[in-house]
Design a protein around this motif. Structure first.
Motif, PDB file in Angstrom:
ATOM      1  N   GLU A 122      -5.009  -1.839 -26.394  1.00  0.00           N
ATOM      2  CA  GLU A 122      -5.329  -3.033 -27.186  1.00  0.00           C
ATOM      3  C   GLU A 122      -5.692  -2.713 -28.632  1.00  0.00           C
ATOM      4  O   GLU A 122      -5.403  -3.504 -29.534  1.00  0.00           O
ATOM      5  CB  GLU A 122      -6.473  -3.805 -26.530  1.00  0.00           C
ATOM      6  N   GLU A 123      -6.271  -1.544 -28.896  1.00  0.00           N
ATOM      7  CA  GLU A 123      -6.752  -1.272 -30.244  1.00  0.00           C
ATOM      8  C   GLU A 123      -6.229  -0.001 -30.882  1.00  0.00           C
ATOM      9  O   GLU A 123      -6.417   0.201 -32.087  1.00  0.00           O
ATOM     10  CB  GLU A 123      -8.280  -1.217 -30.252  1.00  0.00           C
ATOM     11  N   ALA A 124      -5.527   0.859 -30.128  1.00  0.00           N
ATOM     12  CA  ALA A 124      -5.144   2.150 -30.700  1.00  0.00           C
ATOM     13  C   ALA A 124      -3.906   2.726 -30.027  1.00  0.00           C
ATOM     14  O   ALA A 124      -3.557   2.367 -28.898  1.00  0.00           O
ATOM     15  CB  ALA A 124      -6.300   3.141 -30.587  1.00  0.00           C
ATOM     16  N   LEU A 125      -3.244   3.631 -30.750  1.00  0.00           N
ATOM     17  CA  LEU A 125      -2.169   4.465 -30.224  1.00  0.00           C
ATOM     18  C   LEU A 125      -2.771   5.804 -29.821  1.00  0.00           C
ATOM     19  O   LEU A 125      -3.495   6.421 -30.603  1.00  0.00           O
ATOM     20  CB  LEU A 125      -1.095   4.669 -31.294  1.00  0.00           C
ATOM     21  N   GLU A 126      -2.462   6.245 -28.600  1.00  0.00           N
ATOM     22  CA  GLU A 126      -2.992   7.517 -28.135  1.00  0.00           C
ATOM     23  C   GLU A 126      -1.888   8.330 -27.469  1.00  0.00           C
ATOM     24  O   GLU A 126      -1.042   7.788 -26.761  1.00  0.00           O
ATOM     25  CB  GLU A 126      -4.136   7.299 -27.139  1.00  0.00           C
ATOM     26  N   VAL A 127      -1.885   9.629 -27.732  1.00  0.00           N
ATOM     27  CA  VAL A 127      -0.949  10.544 -27.088  1.00  0.00           C
ATOM     28  C   VAL A 127      -1.612  11.069 -25.816  1.00  0.00           C
ATOM     29  O   VAL A 127      -2.711  11.629 -25.866  1.00  0.00           O
ATOM     30  CB  VAL A 127      -0.586  11.712 -28.021  1.00  0.00           C
ATOM     31  N   TYR A 150      -5.055   1.055 -34.781  1.00  0.00           N
ATOM     32  CA  TYR A 150      -4.039   0.363 -35.568  1.00  0.00           C
ATOM     33  C   TYR A 150      -4.590  -0.082 -36.915  1.00  0.00           C
ATOM     34  O   TYR A 150      -3.867  -0.113 -37.917  1.00  0.00           O
ATOM     35  CB  TYR A 150      -3.508  -0.860 -34.812  1.00  0.00           C
ATOM     36  N   SER A 151      -5.861  -0.417 -36.952  1.00  0.00           N
ATOM     37  CA  SER A 151      -6.473  -0.914 -38.189  1.00  0.00           C
ATOM     38  C   SER A 151      -6.510   0.145 -39.284  1.00  0.00           C
ATOM     39  O   SER A 151      -6.714  -0.179 -40.450  1.00  0.00           O
ATOM     40  CB  SER A 151      -7.886  -1.424 -37.913  1.00  0.00           C
TER      41      SER A 151
END
Length: 209
Positions: A122-127, A150-151
């Motif tokens: 919902e709030e971030a891209l993570e590997v 993302y912000s």
């Protein structure tokens, strides 16, 4: 703000016995305000007496934030397969000095395609790693966790969108002046592009065709 149906009793007469038909409906919702709506008693009861006008409280979902689902683009083996095919062609023409590095890169990307995942929550891209989505640990090049909100994204692009090779993005979470990241696109390029647009904003030049 949410409120329970505590105000219902002041509008529904105690003489009404057969309101279970709407009771289940009302209990399945939350509300940020109460709405008074007239109804016909004959619709809620099988009694044949004169219909009486009354009021009920209908719960509504108003202004509630819809939680975004977690998206994980599918793996895409095209780049490693192409590299391994090039390595084979170079071996065929006896160009071993070029075939070895190309083949090793193809093997590396083939392994990475089976294990590396881009997880868009919902709030971030993570590997993350593997189907069990294990932690990938600190970034080997710039340090810090492989998770970026993302912000904090400044801009991003897919390079060679017709056959996407690299995804580039710049974020300010790692350092205030901005940190650039490059990843080989070992995922479905169209899925990756769509979720990047949805979560990170539009890309100026790299829409896949």
């Amino acid at each position: 703000m949410e409120s329970a149906l505590l105000c219902a009793s002041r509008f529904v007469p105690s003489t009404i016995k057969h309101y279970s038909e709407v009771g289940a409906f009302g209990r399945n919702f939350h509300t940020s305000f109460c709405v008074q709506v007239p109804y016909s008693n004959s619709l809620l009861s099988r009694n044949t007496g004169t219909a009486r006008r009354s009021r009920i409280v209908i719960a509504s979902v108003v202004g509630r934030k819809v939680k975004k689902e977690t998206i994980i683009p599918d793996p895409d083996y095209r780049i490693p397969v192409v590299l391994l095919g090039m390595a084979g062609a170079l071996v065929y023409v006896d160009n071993l000095s070029a075939a070895v590095p190309v083949g090793l890169l193809g093997l590396l990307l083939l392994v990475q395609t089976t294990r590396v995942r881009f997880v868009f929550d919902e709030e971030a891209l993570e590997v993350k790693i593997g189907d069990q989505l294990q932690e990938s640990g600190p970034n080997a090049f710039v340090g810090g966790k492989n998770r970026w909100k993302y912000s904090t994204f400044v801009n991003w692009e897919l390079w060679w969108p017709n056959f996407p090779i690299l995804v580039y993005f710049k974020e300010k979470q790692t350092k205030p002046e901005g940190q650039v990241h490059f990843f080989p696109i070992i995922f479905n390029g169209k899925q990756l592009y769509d979720v990047m647009v949805e979560r990170c904003g539009s890309s100026k030049t790299s829409a896949p065709k």
